[in-house]
Write a protein that holds these residues in place. Sequence first.
Motif, PDB file in Angstrom:
ATOM      1  N   THR A 109     -53.972   6.259  74.001  1.00 15.92           N
ATOM      2  CA  THR A 109     -52.780   7.089  74.175  1.00 15.92           C
ATOM      3  C   THR A 109     -51.891   6.524  75.274  1.00 15.92           C
ATOM      4  O   THR A 109     -50.674   6.389  75.107  1.00 15.92           O
ATOM      5  CB  THR A 109     -53.176   8.535  74.511  1.00 15.92           C
ATOM      6  N   GLY A 112     -50.034   3.179  74.582  1.00 20.69           N
ATOM      7  CA  GLY A 112     -48.968   3.237  73.584  1.00 20.69           C
ATOM      8  C   GLY A 112     -49.389   2.766  72.210  1.00 20.69           C
ATOM      9  O   GLY A 112     -48.540   2.548  71.339  1.00 20.69           O
ATOM     10  N   GLN A 115     -48.359   5.313  69.604  1.00 22.30           N
ATOM     11  CA  GLN A 115     -46.904   5.328  69.421  1.00 22.30           C
ATOM     12  C   GLN A 115     -46.458   4.153  68.558  1.00 22.30           C
ATOM     13  O   GLN A 115     -45.627   4.302  67.671  1.00 22.30           O
ATOM     14  CB  GLN A 115     -46.193   5.285  70.778  1.00 22.30           C
ATOM     15  N   SER A 116     -47.039   2.983  68.798  1.00 28.47           N
ATOM     16  CA  SER A 116     -46.652   1.820  67.990  1.00 28.47           C
ATOM     17  C   SER A 116     -47.123   1.980  66.556  1.00 28.47           C
ATOM     18  O   SER A 116     -46.441   1.556  65.615  1.00 28.47           O
ATOM     19  CB  SER A 116     -47.212   0.533  68.602  1.00 28.47           C
ATOM     20  N   THR A 119     -44.582   4.278  64.926  1.00 28.30           N
ATOM     21  CA  THR A 119     -43.332   3.561  64.673  1.00 28.30           C
ATOM     22  C   THR A 119     -43.477   2.640  63.463  1.00 28.30           C
ATOM     23  O   THR A 119     -42.597   2.574  62.610  1.00 28.30           O
ATOM     24  CB  THR A 119     -42.936   2.736  65.912  1.00 28.30           C
TER      25      THR A 119
END
Length: 159
Positions: A109, A112, A115-116, A119
């Motif tokens: 977390t 990232g 998040q990647s 995305t």
Amino acid sequence: MKHYTYDEWLQYVRNEITGKTREEVENHLYTCDQCLEVYLQAVTANESSLPILSNETSFTDAVMAEVSKKQGMVSDTKFAEKKSNKKKPFYKQAAFHYLLAAAATILLTFTGAFQSLATYANSLETKQVQEKRPSMTEGMMNKTFAWMDSLEKKEANKK
């Protein structure tokens, strides 16, 4: 799917088939409703040759007593295994595995990684929406209409 005949089911009920064939017949019986009906007919027809229980309650009690003995033996062996393996190393305990999973989640977390991934998934989704191609049926329809239009133009030019 091969279905078995009534005579084959009678042989099965009378225990007149070999072990491998018996296994194949039993596996087929699990999946085929049609053969299940034929099997039930064979059992009903052969019902008179099956042994008759003189006292059903005593038979049930005897079976349950044997089951209890077997369960007692199983639980005794499990108890003995638990006694011998009383102290597990820390890395084999469930709490260690939960802590390890929580630590990995926190690490991913904060770096990232999630998040990647989100995305990347979003970019794949938008590409699929943008690259919307007509279906094969639509393509065939368009080509057919274009061909029909060209035929109409040729007919109009002839007149």
